[in-house]
Enzyme design. Structure first.
Site, PDB file in Angstrom:
ATOM      1  N   SER A  98       0.816  -1.197   0.000  1.00 17.11           N
ATOM      2  CA  SER A  98       0.000   0.000   0.000  1.00 17.11           C
ATOM      3  C   SER A  98       0.862   1.265   0.000  1.00 17.11           C
ATOM      4  O   SER A  98       1.653   1.488  -0.911  1.00 17.11           O
ATOM      5  CB  SER A  98      -0.943  -0.032   1.208  1.00 17.11           C
ATOM      6  OG  SER A  98      -1.835   1.057   1.200  1.00 17.11           O
ATOM      7  N   ASP A 102      -0.220  -4.516  -3.806  1.00 16.90           N
ATOM      8  CA  ASP A 102      -1.339  -3.612  -4.058  1.00 16.90           C
ATOM      9  C   ASP A 102      -0.955  -2.162  -3.741  1.00 16.90           C
ATOM     10  O   ASP A 102      -1.457  -1.569  -2.773  1.00 16.90           O
ATOM     11  CB  ASP A 102      -2.568  -4.027  -3.249  1.00 16.90           C
ATOM     12  CG  ASP A 102      -3.865  -3.678  -3.985  1.00 16.90           C
ATOM     13  OD1 ASP A 102      -3.918  -3.870  -5.206  1.00 16.90           O
ATOM     14  OD2 ASP A 102      -4.813  -3.211  -3.336  1.00 16.90           O
ATOM     15  N   HIS A 155      -7.803  -5.116  -0.346  1.00 10.77           N
ATOM     16  CA  HIS A 155      -6.489  -4.448  -0.360  1.00 10.77           C
ATOM     17  C   HIS A 155      -5.477  -5.242   0.465  1.00 10.77           C
ATOM     18  O   HIS A 155      -4.325  -5.427   0.051  1.00 10.77           O
ATOM     19  CB  HIS A 155      -6.661  -3.043   0.196  1.00 10.77           C
ATOM     20  CG  HIS A 155      -5.463  -2.163   0.066  1.00 10.77           C
ATOM     21  ND1 HIS A 155      -4.717  -2.053  -1.096  1.00 10.77           N
ATOM     22  CD2 HIS A 155      -4.873  -1.323   0.971  1.00 10.77           C
ATOM     23  CE1 HIS A 155      -3.740  -1.175  -0.913  1.00 10.77           C
ATOM     24  NE2 HIS A 155      -3.802  -0.740   0.335  1.00 10.77           N
TER      25      HIS A 155
END
Length: 305
Positions: free
Chosen positions: A153, A177, A246
């Protein structure tokens, strides 16, 4: 809806100006006070992930005394996380499995738990500190060829600075991600030139994860978008349920360390072709920990992890 989007981006733009970011990809170091509380945590991996040694990010050289002669993995967690979070500990246990690598966690929780746009600004400064710490380790004897960086992230842009701000080449960066630029369109994100090989695992494209191709190899789990198996399509923003897809990228990587043969992706031009079995016979690749030096787009299916 269109009016909301216009106002949203105008707000982001004004906030950018108010905070005076300038060139966010610059490599100048923040002031010494900013670095206080940002640390590198070495995991002893002696069946107790709580067994750790903490080193200030501005003075990591002492860590060389405990690093074994094997690859060193640096893991960088994302927005709103800390070393104690279950998702982070899941990754630490996986990386420690069978003690195949030195394991180091970048703890930037001092800034990661702030509002997203503030955390992103702080993350860019943390990235510069991280690049400097890698440079100091290399200068004092760390083998460049044994450096491997993993970011999740908002940790992904931080990882990129290690490549942008050093005159040596990082062998591999894995991006789990990567954070969605739509939330902060003027920031400094990972670039394909930040390492010799960059592999991306997409699980929430267009949600909390980017729609952009950033690596040399892009791996799409179940198409790369939400909802991932066992996750909701939408929930309250930033809630545990809403970030499920996520976070799935971390779960996939962790499981790939334990069971690499269960995560095999097929090179394919698009997800539709993959679902229609039009890519049989194409190049295959491990996903996550065991992946190595392939190029292009790869697709794979998972169940609920």
């Amino acid at each position: 809806m269109l009016t909301f989007i216009i106002y949203f981006y105008l707000l982001l733009f004004l906030m950018r100006i108010m905070h005076g970011q300038g060139n966010s990809c610059a490599c100048n170091q923040p002031d010494s006070d900013f670095a206080i509380g940002v640390n590198l945590i070495y995991y002893k991996c002696n069946n107790e992930t709580s067994g750790t040694i903490v080193y200030p990010i501005t003075a990591p050289e002492e860590m060389l005394k405990v690093l074994e002669d094997k690859r060193t993995i640096f893991y960088i967690f994302g927005h709103s996380q800390s070393p104690d979070d279950a998702n982070v500990q899941l990754m630490m246990r996986a990386l420690c499995y069978e003690r195949t690598d030195n394991v180091v966690l970048l703890d930037w929780s001092k800034y990661s738990k702030l509002f997203y746009w503030i955390s992103f600004q702080r993350a860019e400064k943390v990235g510069r500190l991280f690049a400097q710490s890698i440079r100091l380790l290399v200068k004092n004897g760390l083998d460049i060829s044994k450096i491997y960086i993993i970011g999740h992230s908002l940790g992904v842009p931080i990882a990129g600075f290690a490549g942008k701000c050093n005159d040596f080449t990082i062998p591999r960066i894995t991006a789990l991600d990567p954070a969605n630029p739509l939330f902060y369109p003027f920031g400094c994100y990972l670039r394909s030139t930040d390492a010799a090989w960059i592999d991306i695992i997409h699980t929430d494209m267009g949600g909390y994860g980017t729609l952009t191709c950033m690596g040399t190899a892009e791996f799409y789990a179940n198409g790369g978008t939400r909802p991932q198996p066992g996750c909701k399509l939408i929930d309250n923003p930033f809630s545990k349920a809403d970030v499920c897809s996520h976070q799935r990228s971390v779960e996939i990587y962790a499981e790939s360390k334990y069971h690499p043969k269960e995560f095999i992706a097929v090179q394919c031009p698009c997800y539709v072709d993959y679902k229609e079995n039009k890519c049989k016979g194409n190049l295959q690749s491990y996903v996550g920990y065991a992946a190595s030096d392939v190029h292009g787009s790869f697709y794979f299916h998972t169940g609920t992890l």
